[in-house]
Design a protein around this motif. Structure first.
Motif, mmCIF file in Angstrom:
data_model
loop_
_atom_site.group_PDB
_atom_site.id
_atom_site.type_symbol
_atom_site.label_atom_id
_atom_site.label_comp_id
_atom_site.label_asym_id
_atom_site.label_seq_id
_atom_site.Cartn_x
_atom_site.Cartn_y
_atom_site.Cartn_z
ATOM 1 N N ASN A 132 0.817 -1.223 0.000
ATOM 2 C CA ASN A 132 0.000 0.000 0.000
ATOM 3 C C ASN A 132 0.849 1.272 0.000
ATOM 4 O O ASN A 132 0.766 2.116 0.892
ATOM 5 N N CYS B 163 -1.719 -5.929 -1.206
ATOM 6 C CA CYS B 163 -1.969 -4.522 -1.504
ATOM 7 C C CYS B 163 -3.423 -4.291 -1.931
ATOM 8 O O CYS B 163 -4.019 -5.121 -2.620
ATOM 9 N N ASP C 226 -4.348 -0.722 -2.729
ATOM 10 C CA ASP C 226 -4.414 0.660 -3.212
ATOM 11 C C ASP C 226 -3.914 0.852 -4.635
ATOM 12 O O ASP C 226 -3.800 1.981 -5.100
#
Length: 759
Positions: free
Chosen positions: A430, A457, A459
């Motif tokens: 992220n 992750c 994002d």
């Protein structure tokens, strides 16, 4: 297990001996011997501090924060635990503890018994070894060292002891009372009691046993030469082969400068007592250095009365101790009796005191602890202020606050073989808003490629990395199935087998919140390598911790443009402040990649390893086998430092808190993390010289529509997540507490020390 205590008492000899032993760790282990961590050149004094009388005001303990009996008790417990752990781990036949302060600092049988009791849980087979020299030569070296430490009394008082029957007792009785506020300490002002070698032998034998104390003499030319290892090994009963790294014999200071030091010390002591100031030892030493002059050194022959006073004792000791060589102990030819040298050029300490007045005023009493500091932090502040561990910004040669001309573009032609010569390994989770800047920056300073591992992750980080891989910029690996103690170490273990790393010439493992700040030439790797010693294999890039600097909201502006508030350059505490990451040549000397440095040294390649600090100075002996932070001896930023933006904005900190850590996954990121990382008190804008070429490279990368779309998506995602977290009570409370803190560097260091499990 046998324990050998090397007790000095000569500091110069003891320090050189400890450095040689520290460099010979592999040879020692092969011989079944162990020199514990923190008991080499840097940590020797800790053992003496732990055994000294807790009711005695001891200069070392006061200046290093262990003056209070409860602080000393904690130090004693820590040393005992560390020694027990290392002995259990290595199971040596011989444990070597080298500390010259033991012989020169412990002056009563009760203190010697305290030392014995500290070591007895490890083994009852304790032996004592003292390296000695002619008393006049020792006195000349010791007097010079005392003057640098603040002595204001003349050598006349020491020479007067030649007329008394009991040197030992008279030397101790003649010490002045301690006055820490004035910078006056008995062991600095008084004559060395331990020059009475016969009494030194008797005191240590009374506690450790008649057959457990040995004296030996050492040839300085051999001790500082390539044969030092064999010389020292013989003293410990070890057959050690190999060549030592020679050092020049220490140059004796000019006698005129010694007189200046004594007069200046007297003036500084009176100034401190009058104004209630406490000058930090580094400042005091700096002032003495500035009045230095050249000239003839103090000749030991002028102290011939001391040699004559102890000549009968030394003859008897040479007969009792096989390693005590009468030829080596011979006195220098007698010269006219000592008289204090002229300080030259009409020197007057009071005139220099007036010139130094502005700097003395800045070094006033430590600021009162703020109400935000809990009691433990207030106690740490009292221990820290005025010691060599208090932070300041008087280090290095670079003007860090002036906006310098921008670096010029430095394109590097592609390598004919297509091989990536300079590679960064990184781990991410992220980090979408920051990746393009970080990659563009390091490409602009000369890195060829990147091997990036990501895990779990949400994002857009993975998509950004995939796109950069498709563009030929880096290689991306999914690390979501990591196993073990941390995703970071799992990734580094996997990276060893990657062709990109196997073919690289130089490798750095850094995180996306770390920027390699090259502060020389045109700010490129080529400029750095041109200034390093040719044999360099590893560069310790020391952290400079940057705080949030009043930036609260997430921004798309470059990180290196937004944040300039940072820790002072001199910041030995807390433990994390001088951590480093390593730029390593791929020589194969180390088998394992770790967070801060390569580990698992191949003993056959140890001689080829050369570590340097961020100023290009050699620090191999300190970190060859272990260590991930710089010491006061090895710190340096002049060529390269690692700008560490651990927090970025206050909103970024909330997201980091929610995300967790990559290495210490079992430790929370809370207010204690903010306290340790949100540094201010200094300003460093040197990295901003890279902004034009950074923006050029970022624009080139973001000209790719897909990369630009994911980059914008990442920034939007982080802004939305920050808004969400600010609405949660726990996160809102943490953000408010963090932003409310206003701490000076010394207060922050003290607060961090009271919280930090690693310091």
């Amino acid at each position: 297990m046998r324990i050998v205590l090397q007790i000095g008492p000569d500091r110069a000899t003891g320090d050189r001996l400890a450095r040689v032993l520290a460099e010979a760790q592999e040879a020692l282990r092969a011989a079944g011997a162990l020199l514990p961590r923190d008991h080499g050149p840097r940590g020797a004094a800790r053992l003496s501090m732990a055994a000294s009388d807790p009711q005695r005001i001891d200069r070392l303990r006061v200046q290093q924060g262990f003056g209070a009996p409860e602080a000393q008790a904690a130090l004693r417990q820590q040393i005992a635990r560390q020694l027990q752990e290392e002995v259990a781990q290595h199971r040596p036949d011989l444990l070597i503890l080298s500390a010259p302060q033991l012989g020169s600092g412990l002056c009563s049988r009760a203190e010697l018994q305290s030392l014995r009791d500290l070591l007895r849980p490890l083994s009852d087979d304790i032996h004592v070894l003292a390296h000695l020299d002619d008393p006049a030569r020792l006195l000349a070296r010791h007097y010079a060292a005392q003057l640098v430490a603040g002595r204001s009394t003349s050598l006349t008082q020491d020479l007067a002891l030649c007329e008394v029957p009991d040197w030992w007792q008279a030397a101790l009785a003649g010490r002045p009372a301690a006055d820490p506020l004035a910078g006056r300490f008995p062991e600095v002002e008084g004559a060395p009691f331990w020059l009475d070698f016969a009494r030194l032998e008797a005191e240590w034998q009374a506690v450790f046993g008649v057959d457990r104390v040995r004296f030996c003499s050492t040839d300085p030319h051999r001790l500082y030469g390539p044969d030092a290892l064999a010389e020292i090994g013989a003293a410990f009963g070890l057959s050690l082969t190999g060549r030592s790294r020679p050092e020049p014999l220490p140059e004796a200071p000019a006698e005129a400068w010694l007189t200046r030091c004594r007069l200046m010390n007297d003036a500084l002591q009176r100034h401190q007592a009058r104004h209630g100031q406490s000058l930090p030892p580094p400042l005091w030493r700096s002032l003495l250095t500035e009045i230095r002059v050249a000239g003839p050194a103090l000749a030991p022959g002028a102290l011939h009365a001391v040699s004559a006073r102890f000549a009968p004792d030394i003859a008897a000791l040479c007969a009792r101790h096989a390693g005590f060589d009468a030829a080596r102990m011979a006195a220098d030819p007698a010269l006219p009796d000592w008289q204090e040298a002229d300080p030259l050029y009409g020197f007057r300490a009071t005139q220099y005191l007036m010139a130094f007045a502005p700097r003395l005023g800045q070094a006033g009493p430590p600021p009162a602890a703020r109400s935000a500091l809990p009691p433990e932090a207030q106690q740490a502040l009292e221990r820290l202020a005025g010691t060599p561990f208090a932070p300041h910004n008087r280090l290095g040669t670079c003007d860090e606050t002036a906006e310098a001309p921008a670096y010029s573009a430095a394109p590097r032609p592609p390598r004919p073989d297509g091989r990536a010569e300079r590679v960064i390994v990184g781990c991410m989770k992220n980090e979408a808003p920051y990746i393009v800047e970080w990659v563009a920056y390091h490409r602009a300073i000369g890195f060829d490629s990147f091997l990036i591992y990501s895990n779990d992750c949400e994002d857009g980080t993975a998509q950004i990395l995939d796109r950069l891989q498709a563009m030929g910029v880096l290689q991306h690996r999914d690390n979501s199935a990591w196993q073990g103690k941390s995703p970071q170490q799992h990734a580094l273990d996997q990276a060893r087998d990657e062709p990109l790393l196997r073919q690289a010439g130089w490798i750095a493992h850094i995180d996306v919140d770390e920027f390699i700040n090259l502060r020389c030439g045109n700010g490129t790797l080529d400029d750095l390598f041109a200034r390093l010693p040719a044999e360099t294999t590893h560069v310790a890039m020391t952290w400079r911790l940057f705080g949030h600097g009043g930036v609260t909201d997430l921004s798309g502006d470059p990180v290196i443009a937004q944040f300039t508030d940072c820790a002072p350059a001199y910041c030995p505490k807390p433990h994390i402040a001088w951590g480093f990451k390593t730029l390593s040549r791929t020589t194969g000397a180390y088998a394992k990649l770790s967070c801060h440095r390569p580990t698992k040294l191949d003993p056959d390649q140890a001689a080829q390893v050369r570590w340097v600090n961020g100023s290009g100075a050699d620090m191999t002996g300190e970190v060859l086998h272990r260590g991930w932070r710089n010491s006061r001896r090895s710190i340096g930023y002049d060529l390269v430092q690692l700008n560490h933006y651990a927090l970025r904005s206050a909103d970024s900190f909330l997201i980091k808190r929610q995300r967790g850590r990559a290495l210490h996954v079992d430790r929370d990121i809370g207010l204690n993390y903010w306290i340790r990382m949100d540094w201010s008190g200094a300003r460093d804008v040197t990295i901003r010289r890279n902004l034009p070429r950074l923006r050029t490279e970022m624009a080139r990368l973001l000209a790719d529509p897909e990369l630009a779309r994911w980059h914008a998506h990442g920034l939007d995602w982080h802004r939305a997540r920050a808004a969400e977290l600010r609405g949660l009570p726990d996160f809102a409370r943490l953000r408010a507490q963090a932003l409310a803190l206003r701490l000076t560097p010394t207060e922050r260091a003290a607060y961090a020390l009271s919280l930090d499990m690693e310091s």
